[in-house]
Design a protein around this motif. Structure first.
Motif, short mmCIF file in Angstrom:
data_model
loop_
_atom_site.label_atom_id
_atom_site.label_comp_id
_atom_site.label_asym_id
_atom_site.label_seq_id
_atom_site.Cartn_x
_atom_site.Cartn_y
_atom_site.Cartn_z
N GLN A 151 0.78 -1.00 0.03
CA GLN A 151 0.03 -0.15 0.08
C GLN A 151 0.79 1.21 0.19
O GLN A 151 0.65 2.30 -0.70
CB GLN A 151 -0.94 -0.06 1.18
N TYR A 157 2.81 1.43 -3.67
CA TYR A 157 1.69 1.61 -4.76
C TYR A 157 0.37 2.18 -4.21
O TYR A 157 -0.84 1.64 -4.09
CB TYR A 157 1.33 0.31 -5.42
N PRO A 158 0.40 3.54 -3.76
CA PRO A 158 -0.78 4.10 -3.41
C PRO A 158 -1.74 4.05 -4.39
O PRO A 158 -2.98 4.47 -4.02
CB PRO A 158 -0.19 5.54 -2.98
N GLU A 159 -1.60 4.32 -5.70
CA GLU A 159 -2.62 4.34 -6.84
C GLU A 159 -3.41 2.99 -6.78
O GLU A 159 -4.58 3.13 -7.46
CB GLU A 159 -1.78 4.54 -8.13
N ARG A 160 -2.87 1.89 -6.36
CA ARG A 160 -3.88 0.63 -6.10
C ARG A 160 -4.33 0.45 -4.65
O ARG A 160 -4.64 -0.62 -4.00
CB ARG A 160 -2.87 -0.63 -6.56
N ALA A 161 -4.64 1.51 -4.14
CA ALA A 161 -4.98 1.29 -2.73
C ALA A 161 -6.44 0.82 -2.64
O ALA A 161 -6.70 -0.20 -1.75
CB ALA A 161 -5.06 2.88 -2.12
N SER A 162 -7.29 0.84 -3.57
CA SER A 162 -8.48 0.46 -3.62
C SER A 162 -8.71 -0.99 -3.73
O SER A 162 -9.36 -2.06 -2.93
CB SER A 162 -9.57 0.98 -4.67
N ASP A 163 -7.68 -1.73 -4.29
CA ASP A 163 -7.43 -3.02 -4.55
C ASP A 163 -6.90 -3.66 -3.41
O ASP A 163 -7.29 -4.74 -2.75
CB ASP A 163 -6.47 -3.42 -5.70
#
Length: 444
Positions: free
Chosen positions: A252, A255-261
């Motif tokens: 997390q 890769y903060p851009e994939r936080a929802s996954d």
């Protein structure tokens, strides 16, 4: 099925057998006595008849005949060609009487004066004198009836003594069964040692004892296997889940851009961890050891507030309204229990109500005092609940088919076991709001 006492049945069976045997013996005694009495009395009548036919009635023989007739209540009449030569003082023969034919020319029965008489007729072929002897049949059996009454009284006293002896002797013999029952009742999860066969003296109990010891062995093996599984599961499953959770946290940050996954994966791992914790908690809880449970005095409404606070994120996520009714004063809702377990129970029930309540719905919570117990009622809105589903709620891993709500199916099972540990009750009912109503009752 009606439950009966084996001890009472044995006493009853033994006493009935004795009563039947004694009654048959008494009946045989009466039959044999009647036969012998008839034989003896008939011989006496024959002897008196012979004395009348051959004796000189003016001598002492006549006096002897009178003594015999008085002694045995025998009436006689001696006649010659229908002329009465002599008769006893009390002799009487009604003009109308009924003769009962027995097939014997000498002996017979006569019915007169509302009673049955034994009759004897004889004739001397040389002198042509005739003798008629009469004796009330009841007089023959006076002594026999006295003997019958005496023996009957003795039998009744013997039966009473036998009942008393059987009661104490059978009860004494049943001590072995009671001892075995006490030894079985002392067995628990901490003591599954075999019961020593030397303490049971009855051969009939040995097969049952062998099967019981075999069952204890299998139960001990199963419990040890379950304890090993619980310990292994606690170590082997919790460690990898914690490691996965740590790696997700690193991912997390990277890769903060994939936080929802990652949040979805984090939720799945949290749900798996919670399921594991619930399984371990369910395995550790044992109602047989409720006395070893650490307990404290606390106010129940504070635990309810803590449970609501712990579930606040889920409440806000679905915009659920919690409507509380707690009219009981703080000093009146204090209980002596394990606060952590009660918190877990209330939280699980609330969590279940929130999960199955539609978005922007309501959950209704109330705390009331009913006599010597406190009653917590939690119910939610819904589209109705199937009676068949309601019947299976509270079973481990049970979840209604077609339900889109995620869960392990263990929450209500854990609540049920926690209530058992506190000698409380959990009742599941359909709610008038369309959902489920859960009532928890705890002693003050």
């Amino acid at each position: 099925m009606k439950v009966v006492s084996l001890q009472n049945r044995l006493i009853k069976t033994s006493l009935i057998s004795s009563v039947i045997a004694g009654s048959v013996a008494l009946l045989l005694f009466v039959v044999i006595s009647i036969y012998q009495t008839m034989q003896v009395q008939d011989e006496i009548m024959d002897e008196i008849s012979d004395m009348l036919l051959i004796a000189d009635l003016t001598s002492s023989s006549g006096q002897q005949i009178d003594e015999l007739s008085d002694q045995f209540d025998i009436q006689y009449r001696l006649s010659y060609q229908q002329q009465i030569l002599t008769q006893s003082e009390d002799f009487q023969l009604e003009q109308q009487y009924y003769t009962l034919n027995t097939g014997d020319d000498q002996y017979g029965f006569i019915w007169q004066e509302r009673q049955l008489w034994r009759s004897y007729r004889a004739e001397d072929h040389q002198s042509h004198m005739q003798v008629l002897l009469l004796q009330p049949l009841g007089d023959r059996f006076k002594e026999l009836m006295h003997s019958f009454a005496g023996y009957s009284l003795i039998l009744i006293m013997l039966w009473l003594m036998q009942w008393i002896m059987l009661h104490f002797l059978v009860k004494r013999q049943f001590r072995a069964i009671h001892q075995l029952s006490d030894q079985i009742s002392e067995k628990n999860a901490d003591d599954l040692t075999l019961i020593q066969s030397s303490s049971i003296e009855f051969k009939e109990l040995q097969p049952m004892l062998g099967q019981l010891n075999h069952l204890l062995q299998r139960l001990d093996q199963s419990l040890k296997a379950e304890q090993r599984f619980t310990a292994d599961a606690s170590h082997e499953l919790r460690s990898p889940l914690s490691a996965i959770q740590m790696r997700l946290q690193l991912l997390q940050r990277k890769y903060p851009e994939r936080a929802s996954d990652f949040a979805s994966m984090q939720q799945d791992i949290s749900r798996g961890t919670q399921t594991l914790e619930n399984l371990l908690l369910l395995a550790r809880l044992d109602p047989e050891h409720a006395e070893n449970l650490p307990k404290t005095q606390f106010a129940l409404h504070t635990v309810i507030d803590e449970a609501i606070q712990a579930l606040t994120p889920f409440i806000k996520e679905k915009a659920i309204q919690i409507q509380q009714q707690i009219p009981v004063a703080e000093q009146d809702n204090r209980i002596f229990a394990n606060q952590q377990l009660i918190f877990t129970c209330i939280r699980n029930v609330l969590d279940n109500a929130i999960r199955y309540t539609p978005a922007k719905g309501c959950v209704y919570l109330s705390l009331n005092k009913q006599g010597q117990s406190l009653e917590i009622s939690i119910e939610n809105e819904g589209q109705g609940i199937d009676p068949e589903v309601l019947q299976h709620l509270g079973e481990r891993f049970y979840r209604a088919l077609g339900s889109k709500t995620q869960g392990s199916g263990l929450g209500l099972s854990i609540c049920k076991k926690i209530m058992q540990l506190h000698h409380g009750q959990m009742e599941l009912l359909p709610s008038p709001y369309g959902g489920l109503k859960v009532v928890l009752r705890l002693m003050i």
